[in-house]
Design an enzyme around this catalytic site. Sequence first.
Site, short mmCIF file in Angstrom:
data_model
loop_
_atom_site.label_atom_id
_atom_site.label_comp_id
_atom_site.label_asym_id
_atom_site.label_seq_id
_atom_site.Cartn_x
_atom_site.Cartn_y
_atom_site.Cartn_z
N THR A 173 -19.28 7.08 -3.98
CA THR A 173 -20.84 7.89 -3.38
C THR A 173 -21.97 8.22 -3.58
OG1 THR A 173 -18.14 9.63 -2.67
CG2 THR A 173 -20.23 9.98 -2.44
N ASN A 228 -12.18 0.58 4.04
CA ASN A 228 -10.82 1.22 3.44
C ASN A 228 -9.63 1.96 3.90
OD1 ASN A 228 -13.04 2.87 4.25
ND2 ASN A 228 -12.16 4.39 4.17
N GLN A 246 -12.98 -1.26 -2.23
CA GLN A 246 -11.26 -1.51 -1.38
C GLN A 246 -11.13 -3.07 -2.43
OE1 GLN A 246 -8.90 0.34 -0.71
NE2 GLN A 246 -10.07 2.49 -0.86
N ALA A 250 -13.57 3.32 -10.19
CA ALA A 250 -12.61 2.82 -11.55
C ALA A 250 -10.86 3.86 -10.49
CB ALA A 250 -12.48 3.95 -12.20
N HIS A 251 -11.06 4.96 -9.96
CA HIS A 251 -10.35 5.65 -8.98
C HIS A 251 -9.18 5.21 -7.54
CE1 HIS A 251 -10.46 7.77 -5.08
NE2 HIS A 251 -11.95 7.81 -6.42
N CYS A 258 -11.24 11.05 5.33
CA CYS A 258 -11.44 11.69 4.91
C CYS A 258 -11.88 12.75 5.40
CB CYS A 258 -12.77 11.19 3.94
SG CYS A 258 -12.84 10.17 2.30
C1 LIG Z 1 -12.71 5.54 -1.83
C2 LIG Z 1 -14.14 5.41 -1.45
C3 LIG Z 1 -15.80 5.41 -1.46
C4 LIG Z 1 -15.97 6.60 -2.39
O1 LIG Z 1 -15.70 6.37 -4.13
P1 LIG Z 1 -15.12 7.82 -4.78
O2 LIG Z 1 -15.92 7.20 -6.13
O3 LIG Z 1 -14.59 8.15 -4.61
O4 LIG Z 1 -16.57 8.79 -4.61
C5 LIG Z 1 -16.26 4.94 -1.23
N1 LIG Z 1 -15.91 3.68 -0.94
C6 LIG Z 1 -15.09 3.08 -0.48
C7 LIG Z 1 -15.05 2.01 0.84
C8 LIG Z 1 -13.89 3.55 -0.39
O5 LIG Z 1 -12.48 2.92 -0.19
#
Ligand SMILES: *Cc1c(COP(=O)(O)O)cnc(C)c1O
Length: 403
Positions: A74, A153, A181, A202-203, A328
């Site tokens: 983000t 995503n 992704q 990272a997550h 989301c």
């Molecule tokens: C999860 C995601 C985000 C947001 O990432 P965060 O690290 O949670 O802020 C942005 N873009 C895509 C395509 C995502 O899957």
Amino acid sequence: MNKPIYMDYNATTPVDPRVLEAMLPYFRGQFGNAASKSHAFGWTAEKAVDKGREQLATVIGCDPSEILWTSGATEGNNIAIIGAARMYGEKNKHIITCKTEHKAVVDPCKYLETQGFEVTWLDPDMTGRVSADQVREALRDDTMLVSIMYANNEIGTVHPIEEIGAACKERSVLFHTDATQAFGKLPIDVDAMNISVLTMSAHKVYGPKGVGGLFVRKRNPRVRLQPVVYGGGQERGMRSGTLNVPGIVGCGMAAELAFSEMKQEGERLTGMRDRLWAGLNDRLPEITLNGHPTHRLPNTLNVSFKYIEGESLMMGISDIAVSSGSACTSASLEPSYVLRAMGVGDDIAHSSIRISLGRFNTDEEITFAIDALVEAVNKLRELSPLYEMAQEGIDISKVQWKA
Ligand SMILES: *Cc1c(COP(=O)(O)O)cnc(C)c1O
């Protein structure tokens, strides 16, 4: 088999135990500030942070010095889009993006629309893809930025990033891609794909939450971004703030592992995902696959089960963690804006769920998920008057409902 079973890896992933091990020393004795130049605590932290840059750079084919650390995708997307607008948007006030981007791209673009920028929102095709020709036709002399995600995503559709990059290069326009992704799942080459700025988090790849990397091209041509947050001038002045050293160590380790296992793991996930789809499709009538049949992330399956609400279906399979609609905005009952932009009807969009598989799913869990979904769908359809009418040959779309 442990329950509940996690099948929502596009929302977040657990930290891989190997990643956690790598991080732990940086919570204990090696707690230094990477910006401290006067002692060993700082030097150790700086070394760890630089190793992380190398690990990310290897995955996308850039120089380690072109990686900035952020708090995730983000923030990365905001720095990329707003930072570019502040740097290059004095005269050139046109941006091209797509209607199916993540909110972390959509909302900064919407903000810029309130600041005198004009945004072209490309319509994807029925599979969720935009073409390089669509981008080419939308490009103007005052286009400042093209921002198209690598892979979606929600539906997993992969855009033709190399061709879009080439279209941007023809007109020397900055090209940002949200690769959150795709990173660690698909090959990325920032030079071959002419990417100027790239976001990862990272997550989504078995690293910790709250940390990510932003690639900002240094040459051919050099890209500069105005900061969004002002302060100590870390990260080449583009992202101030004390670095999250344990998080960065975890991000680097996560990237290295995902990259080294990418091919094998991609094949394993594709196999499980396709078996899941085949199992559902063999046993259930009137289900549809949302997204592109082949240009799709190996782990993602978005399916609509006609005559059933995605939300009800999720209740019916409470042992399996999946998501419905847009992850989301799943608190609201609005159908997914991604499916809507692809031209999927509201009824089909309402009946969709996203199953996203990952590193810790097993074949046994796929079998369990097929059985659980088939049972829940059959049960819900038995209760559905709409389904009963459809079975009797009534065309639901032509029914005149009394007010
Ligand atoms: C999860 C995601 C985000 C947001 O990432 P965060 O690290 O949670 O802020 C942005 N873009 C895509 C395509 C995502 O899957």
